[in-house]
Design an enzyme around this catalytic site. Sequence first.
Site, PDB file in Angstrom:
ATOM      1  N   LYS A 180      -5.408   2.903   0.263  1.00  0.00           N
ATOM      2  CA  LYS A 180      -4.692   4.035   0.852  1.00  0.00           C
ATOM      3  C   LYS A 180      -3.645   4.604  -0.115  1.00  0.00           C
ATOM      4  O   LYS A 180      -3.570   5.818  -0.332  1.00  0.00           O
ATOM      5  CB  LYS A 180      -4.033   3.589   2.160  1.00  0.00           C
ATOM      6  CG  LYS A 180      -2.837   4.387   2.621  1.00  0.00           C
ATOM      7  CD  LYS A 180      -3.177   5.825   2.975  1.00  0.00           C
ATOM      8  CE  LYS A 180      -1.976   6.528   3.590  1.00  0.00           C
ATOM      9  NZ  LYS A 180      -0.802   6.593   2.729  1.00  0.00           N
ATOM     10  N   PRO A 217      -7.016  10.217   1.568  1.00  0.00           N
ATOM     11  CA  PRO A 217      -6.308   9.023   2.052  1.00  0.00           C
ATOM     12  C   PRO A 217      -6.499   8.820   3.559  1.00  0.00           C
ATOM     13  O   PRO A 217      -6.329   9.757   4.342  1.00  0.00           O
ATOM     14  CB  PRO A 217      -4.836   9.332   1.731  1.00  0.00           C
ATOM     15  CG  PRO A 217      -4.867  10.395   0.691  1.00  0.00           C
ATOM     16  CD  PRO A 217      -6.098  11.190   0.947  1.00  0.00           C
ATOM     17  N   ASP A 226      -4.833   7.419   6.392  1.00  0.00           N
ATOM     18  CA  ASP A 226      -3.635   6.890   7.025  1.00  0.00           C
ATOM     19  C   ASP A 226      -3.854   6.849   8.535  1.00  0.00           C
ATOM     20  O   ASP A 226      -4.902   7.242   9.033  1.00  0.00           O
ATOM     21  CB  ASP A 226      -2.436   7.767   6.683  1.00  0.00           C
ATOM     22  CG  ASP A 226      -2.691   9.206   7.080  1.00  0.00           C
ATOM     23  OD1 ASP A 226      -2.670   9.509   8.282  1.00  0.00           O
ATOM     24  OD2 ASP A 226      -2.958  10.022   6.185  1.00  0.00           O
ATOM     25  N   ARG A 256       9.090  -4.385  -0.121  1.00  0.00           N
ATOM     26  CA  ARG A 256       8.513  -3.561  -1.185  1.00  0.00           C
ATOM     27  C   ARG A 256       9.257  -3.731  -2.510  1.00  0.00           C
ATOM     28  O   ARG A 256       8.732  -3.356  -3.553  1.00  0.00           O
ATOM     29  CB  ARG A 256       8.515  -2.104  -0.772  1.00  0.00           C
ATOM     30  CG  ARG A 256       7.798  -1.840   0.543  1.00  0.00           C
ATOM     31  CD  ARG A 256       8.161  -0.482   1.106  1.00  0.00           C
ATOM     32  NE  ARG A 256       7.767  -0.321   2.499  1.00  0.00           N
ATOM     33  CZ  ARG A 256       8.445  -0.810   3.517  1.00  0.00           C
ATOM     34  NH1 ARG A 256       9.556  -1.474   3.302  1.00  0.00           N
ATOM     35  NH2 ARG A 256       8.017  -0.639   4.760  1.00  0.00           N
TER      36      ARG A 256
END
Length: 288
Positions: free
Chosen positions: A209, A226, A228, A167
């Site tokens: 998302k 969202p 998930d 990330r």
Amino acid sequence: MTEITIPNFDIALTADSGQCFRFNRTGERDYQLIAHGRVLTVRDLGEGRYLLGCEQGEFEALWRHYFDLETDYAAILSGLPADDAFLQAAARYAGGLRILRQDPWETLIGFIISQRKNLASIKSCMAAISRRFGAPIPGTDAYAFPTPGQLAAATLDELNACALGYRSRYIQQTARLIADGALDLAALDGLPDAAMRAALVTLPGVGVKIADCVMLFGYHRTRAFPHDVWINRVVEREYGGQTPAENLGPYAGVIQQYMFCYARGPAYRPAPDASQANARRGSGNPLA
DNA sequence: AACCAGGGGTACC
DNA sequence: GGTACCCATGGT
């Protein structure tokens, strides 16, 4: 110190709800929130009473809005479909949740980090980033969340030292785009939901998302829902694979949080057969 | 179109 | 003391 009363507010659930990564329990009744470049301590006095570590004026200027105290959650709860047993159970468990009005920039970085991480790990990364790149908050040992410019100046090595893994690259690139003005987060506020989502997913590391999380928690777009892994499981087990989001109205995102926290918490026991079927299927996305 | 990067905290066994 | 899993995205 300011004492306030908030009916139907579950601070423990909200601090650990996964929407905010700088809100921690520090003791039996004590919580610490870092936001707006400040530290707010909160003591839960019970029966809806809270002792805030700030003056009345600061509460009125900042925190009343941050905790979304202008919104009538009782009305949202009473408007839930009465014939939806799962949703009613989720509301009983998680009805004390509020959607905090967080900063879009901090929310954006937080949810880029969140992918494939658990809550404790996300919080740890956010603390590391703040300590390394953010400004110290005077009179405390805490650090403000770094500005886009501060994060844009970070090297990949420095970011990697915050346990961000792959990330790091997303965060560096996204921070540069925001710092350079290629995308103006404040300007997104005026866009309709679909246009806001389209703008957010242009950022590296942001898919649908993550964009929905930023919309719900950073821009208070309460229609955002969202999807998930927990919600996908709920949709699979409780709604036959048919997402209920379209039928949930303007507060679908609030309801998503009720469902998410209930499904993730200890109170939810899915039907044994359905649960085993899903467990056997493994780690994949049930809706994929 | 499957598969994998990279890794850390925690609940399980 | 292993092992699985966690609020996914993007590249191969």
